[in-house]
Enzyme design. Structure first.
Site, mmCIF file in Angstrom:
data_model
loop_
_atom_site.group_PDB
_atom_site.id
_atom_site.type_symbol
_atom_site.label_atom_id
_atom_site.label_comp_id
_atom_site.label_asym_id
_atom_site.label_seq_id
_atom_site.Cartn_x
_atom_site.Cartn_y
_atom_site.Cartn_z
ATOM 1 C CG ASN A 7 -25.100 -10.641 3.245
ATOM 2 O OD1 ASN A 7 -24.232 -11.292 4.061
ATOM 3 N ND2 ASN A 7 -25.714 -11.289 2.118
ATOM 4 C CG HIS A 19 -23.155 -15.277 3.438
ATOM 5 N ND1 HIS A 19 -23.402 -14.030 3.298
ATOM 6 C CD2 HIS A 19 -22.577 -15.657 2.185
ATOM 7 C CE1 HIS A 19 -22.672 -13.725 2.076
ATOM 8 N NE2 HIS A 19 -22.328 -14.603 1.397
ATOM 9 C CG LEU A 20 -21.643 -17.600 10.105
ATOM 10 C CD1 LEU A 20 -20.675 -17.896 11.276
ATOM 11 C CD2 LEU A 20 -21.818 -19.017 9.563
ATOM 12 N NE ARG A 21 -27.918 -16.431 5.143
ATOM 13 C CZ ARG A 21 -27.590 -15.985 3.923
ATOM 14 N NH1 ARG A 21 -27.136 -14.713 3.791
ATOM 15 N NH2 ARG A 21 -27.734 -16.756 2.819
ATOM 16 C CG ASN A 45 -25.536 -13.632 -7.740
ATOM 17 O OD1 ASN A 45 -24.783 -13.581 -8.837
ATOM 18 N ND2 ASN A 45 -25.708 -12.159 -7.339
ATOM 19 C CG HIS A 57 -18.509 -15.275 -5.115
ATOM 20 N ND1 HIS A 57 -18.354 -14.077 -5.911
ATOM 21 C CD2 HIS A 57 -19.089 -14.821 -4.023
ATOM 22 C CE1 HIS A 57 -19.138 -13.227 -5.510
ATOM 23 N NE2 HIS A 57 -19.807 -13.305 -4.192
ATOM 24 C CG ASP A 87 -20.730 -17.280 -1.264
ATOM 25 O OD1 ASP A 87 -21.260 -16.780 -0.540
ATOM 26 O OD2 ASP A 87 -21.253 -17.092 -2.585
ATOM 27 C CG HIS A 124 -31.229 -18.926 1.373
ATOM 28 N ND1 HIS A 124 -31.459 -17.704 1.753
ATOM 29 C CD2 HIS A 124 -30.158 -18.803 0.712
ATOM 30 C CE1 HIS A 124 -30.314 -16.763 1.185
ATOM 31 N NE2 HIS A 124 -29.839 -17.510 0.455
ATOM 32 C CG HIS A 147 -20.955 -9.680 -5.284
ATOM 33 N ND1 HIS A 147 -21.676 -11.030 -4.736
ATOM 34 C CD2 HIS A 147 -21.790 -9.582 -6.378
ATOM 35 C CE1 HIS A 147 -22.613 -11.157 -5.647
ATOM 36 N NE2 HIS A 147 -22.516 -10.119 -6.618
#
Ligand SMILES: [Zn+2]
Length: 429
Positions: A97, A65-67, A281, A235, A308, A312, A182
């Site tokens: 996402n 996830h590189l946001r 998660n 995952h 994963d 944050h 997922h």
């Protein structure tokens, strides 16, 4: 920068070789020129005494996830890919996402455009299965395929409606795209924040039962068997879930799956003092799951290792209680040293298995040829010192976010050099 590098007496790790091959390796003009003993250094070459160090193909992580766009205080394509390089990872697949979500050809193009200028490694992106990841309407899969998407997924959430998922699988099959799942049953997860069991009762934290994941794995596999789509299960955390996948593979269902290092290393008992850096998660499960998943990885049930990587900010993680804090930990920088520290070092895995699961199979999953340390191959290599040490201070890490259980801890092993083609991307020698 010198154009050629000679590694003296380096231990070469290639897929499926349980033993390391000790040799000299000469890289010239971005290509592995020769692998042989007693090579003499050509003029202007850099010689690296590499006895005891391991030369392996650049790793490829299919789940990060590189946001970007939208949450660039957590990470950006630039910082996330630099974090990857810091961990010896030379290719990544970003999850969709973001804000807004990557759910159209235009969004895919725009993210790939950003990566062309901001990333020094191979960057691929996924696109959503449903518009806005809302699970209501199918996203424009054909447009995303045209724009060069690597897989489709609503990662972070399951597609709850089985009819919608079935149609998406039919599209994915037609467009020859893996559909990554997922797996979670939201009604069973409810407000859960960690694995449901004795530990969650003791801590008074609402639990996420293992069946939340396992029921969804079964459902998605049945849909894949029915539609003939390539399903990739993300995952996996429970031994029961893994066994469902093993059976499906034996039955000839087109299913692949991944395991994250943290689900092999940590379990619910590591959650003490309500430390949110152990909140992810799907959640950390049991000690028995750790052991069974590792067996599954060695036996080949798991096709790939993927982190994963989920950054944050410290504020989001630390200024909120366990239940309110967001799910996820970073992984790109710690993955290889942690695998070395816990598994190679303890003789539970060998280098050939690491290369296969974290370098070769991820590339095959995406339809690429794996890279290897052989004469004539393009150089996409990392030099790793298995006896070195890395302390994961905020200073050391390139990720914008510090949310890893390894923060300020030391692991055995150090990524010393990363070379892709003619470029030296990292040099710690
Ligand atoms: Zn996920």
């Amino acid at each position: 920068m010198s154009n050629s590098i000679l590694f003296k007496q380096v231990s070469i790790a290639n897929e499926d070789n349980s033993e390391l091959l000790v040799s000299d390796v000469l890289i010239e003009g971005g290509v592995i020129k020769s692998v042989s003993s007693n090579l003499t250094p050509p003029d202007n070459s850099r010689t690296i005494e590499a006895s005891g160090k391991v030369l392996l193909p650049g790793l490829f992580d299919v789940h990060v996830h590189l946001r970007e766009p939208g949450q660039t205080s957590k990470e950006t394509i630039a910082t996330g890919t630099e974090a990857a390089i810091n961990g010896g990872v030379t290719g990544v697949v970003a999850m969709p996402n973001t804000l807004p979500a990557i759910d159209s050809g235009g969004m895919v193009k725009s993210v790939l455009e950003t990566a062309r200028s901001d990333s020094r490694i191979n960057f691929l992106t996924t696109g959503c299965i449903t518009k806005g990841r809302e699970g209501k309407e199918m996203a424009a899969i054909s447009g995303m395929k045209e724009a060069g998407v690597a897989m489709i997924t609503d990662d972070g959430s399951p597609v709850e409606n089985p009819q919608l998922l079935r149609r998406a699988m039919e599209y994915a099959r037609e467009f020859d795209l893996p559909l990554a799942s997922h797996c979670e049953t939201m009604q069973l997860s409810g407000p859960g924040a960690m694995n449901e069991g004795r530990r969650s009762y003791k801590l008074g934290i609402p639990g996420i039962p293992s069946i939340s994941e396992e029921i969804c794995i079964s459902r998605d596999i049945q849909l894949a068997a029915y539609t003939g789509a390539h399903l990739h299960i993300q995952h996996v955390t429970t031994a029961v879930g893994m066994e469902i996948i093993r059976r499906a593979k034996n039955d000839g269902v087109k299913v692949t799956c991944e395991v994250a290092p943290h689900h092999l290393i940590f379990n619910e008992n590591h959650i003490v003092d309500y430390d949110t850096y152990y909140k992810m998660n799907p959640p950390l499960r049991t000690e028995e799951d750790n052991a069974r998943l590792l067996d599954g990885l060695v036996e080949g049930v798991f096709d790939v290792i993927a982190t994963d990587h989920a950054p944050h900010t410290e504020f989001e993680k630390k200024q909120q209680d366990f239940e309110a804090a967001p799910f996820g930990i970073t992984g790109l920088e710690t993955a290889l040293p942690s695998l070395n520290h816990y598994f190679i070092n303890e003789d539970k895995m060998n280098w050939g298995q690491i290369v296969k699961r974290y370098a070769s199979e991820p590339r095959r999953l995406l339809g690429f040829n794996p890279v290897s340390i052989k004469e004539g191959e393009e150089a996409e290599i990392i030099l790793f010192d298995p006896t070195g040490e890395t302390t994961f201070t905020k200073d050391f890490m390139e990720s914008k976010s510090p949310n890893t259980p390894f923060l300020d801890k030391t692991l055995k092993g150090s990524v010393e050099l990363v070379v892709v083609g003619e470029k030296v991307l990292l040099d710690r020698i």
